[in-house]
Write a protein that holds these residues in place. Structure first.
Motif, PDB file in Angstrom:
ATOM      1  N   THR A   1      -2.909   3.746  -1.429  1.00 14.00           N
ATOM      2  CA  THR A   1      -3.660   4.509  -0.447  1.00 14.00           C
ATOM      3  C   THR A   1      -4.269   5.726  -1.124  1.00 14.00           C
ATOM      4  O   THR A   1      -3.611   6.397  -1.922  1.00 14.00           O
TER       5      THR A   1
ATOM      6  N   ARG B   1      -8.133   8.382   5.371  1.00  6.64           N
ATOM      7  CA  ARG B   1      -7.239   7.471   4.653  1.00  6.64           C
ATOM      8  C   ARG B   1      -7.996   6.194   4.294  1.00  6.64           C
ATOM      9  O   ARG B   1      -8.699   5.601   5.123  1.00  6.64           O
TER      10      ARG B   1
ATOM     11  N   ASP C   1      -7.078   2.489   2.556  1.00  2.00           N
ATOM     12  CA  ASP C   1      -6.043   1.568   2.080  1.00  2.00           C
ATOM     13  C   ASP C   1      -6.686   0.484   1.217  1.00  2.00           C
ATOM     14  O   ASP C   1      -7.622  -0.196   1.661  1.00  2.00           O
TER      15      ASP C   1
ATOM     16  N   ARG D   1      -5.891  -2.953  -0.880  1.00  2.00           N
ATOM     17  CA  ARG D   1      -4.851  -3.987  -0.861  1.00  2.00           C
ATOM     18  C   ARG D   1      -5.274  -5.226  -1.652  1.00  2.00           C
ATOM     19  O   ARG D   1      -6.443  -5.620  -1.643  1.00  2.00           O
TER      20      ARG D   1
END
Length: 316
Positions: free
Chosen positions: A146, A153, A155, A157
């Motif tokens: 993150t 924010r 993220d 992945r």
């Protein structure tokens, strides 16, 4: 070589669009050419995908400067392909982020991929003289990380293999928007030459489970709203499955690569022949599908010489 790759004759400059897909989130798209994404935080900007050369990266930067004067602090590269990463130096970002698996692919095959892509898609490498060398990340992650751009924010992945072994997706929760790289395309052929047909569908399922409100895909237009998102996920799944099934049937009976090519064309041409870069991707897609169906689990490295040898086999 009997005739040139389709992409070698693709010399027409594409029209750029720059669409806001959420608050301070932008998709840079160009008629089926590689897309980039822009995430504007409180004090700085994150770019998703670098483009193939610093010259092309400059076009992204021009669009960014139309909407913000904040500095570019982060560059996220969803995978290792040359057309996505070699323009990285233009951004001057302090952090260049890739998955560990993507970095390993740069080590294993980055130069070979550069040579291969340069040969078969020359238009995307205009200004290649300014590329300083292979792009390596400053920061890597295994499954997830993150980044906070101030309060925003982001993220990042690795939720499964699909287009490559190291694909990353970038999710911005405050607007529920995702940048998928080449896992999802819209009215553009998927390039599957380094892909994992058996795992691609599961990775699409995990993207669908986010229920995002918009996607900036790897190629094709911005996808805004659940209807557009679901349509593109569905058409990407159909493209991947329609490529693999006929190739696998040919491989199962011991047929040749050329027979697999004919079988895939018979199934895919009626549905996808008008997709961007369809003819460019097809020989590489068939070759990888044929390999995977014969038990070659990890995609073989494409080189400029292997490209030509494969293409010659398909000209009979």
């Amino acid at each position: 070589m009997a005739k040139a790759f389709a992409s070698q004759g693709d010399l027409t400059e594409k029209t750029i669009t720059f669409d806001e897909v959420g608050r301070d989130l932008w998709a840079f798209t160009a008629e089926g050419d590689p897309n980039s994404g822009v995430i504007i935080g409180d004090e700085s900007v994150m770019i998703v995908e670098a483009q193939a050369t610093p010259r092309l990266a400059g076009k992204v930067i021009e669009k960014v400067r139309e909407v913000t004067d904040k500095p570019i602090s982060h560059l996220v590269l969803t995978h290792y392909h040359a057309v996505r990463v070699l323009g990285a130096s233009a951004y001057g970002a302090d952090q260049i982020i890739m998955s560990e698996a993507a970095r390993a692919m740069v080590e294993e095959r980055g130069q070979e991929d550069w040579d291969s892509e340069f040969q078969r898609f020359p238009r995307l490498f205009e200004g290649h003289e300014s590329i300083p060398g292979l792009t390596y990340p400053t920061t890597t992650f295994s499954q997830a990380m993150t980044v906070y751009l101030g309060k925003r924010r982001v993220d990042i992945r690795h939720i499964g293999r699909a287009h490559t072994a190291g694909d990353a997706v970038i999710h911005v929760p405050d607007e529920n928007v995702m940048f998928t790289g080449d896992i999802v395309e819209d009215h553009s052929a998927c390039y599957c030459g380094d892909g994992y047909f058996g795992e691609w569908g599961g990775t699409l399922d995990r993207i669908a489970a986010y229920g995002v409100d918009a996607i900036a895909p790897g190629r094709g237009g911005a996808l805004i709203g659940s209807e557009a998102v679901n349509r593109a996920i569905g058409s990407t799944r159909d493209f991947v499955e329609s490529t693999y099934r006929p190739a696998a049937r040919v491989a199962a009976r011991g047929g040749s690569l050329k027979e697999a090519w004919d079988a895939v064309r018979a199934e895919c041409d009626p549905k996808f022949s008008d997709y961007a870069i369809y003819e460019h991707c097809l020989p590489f897609n068939v070759s990888r599908a044929y390999d995977e169906a014969r038990g070659i689990r990890h995609p073989r490295i494409w080189t400029d010489q292997r490209d030509i040898e494969m293409w010659d086999k398909l000209q009979g």
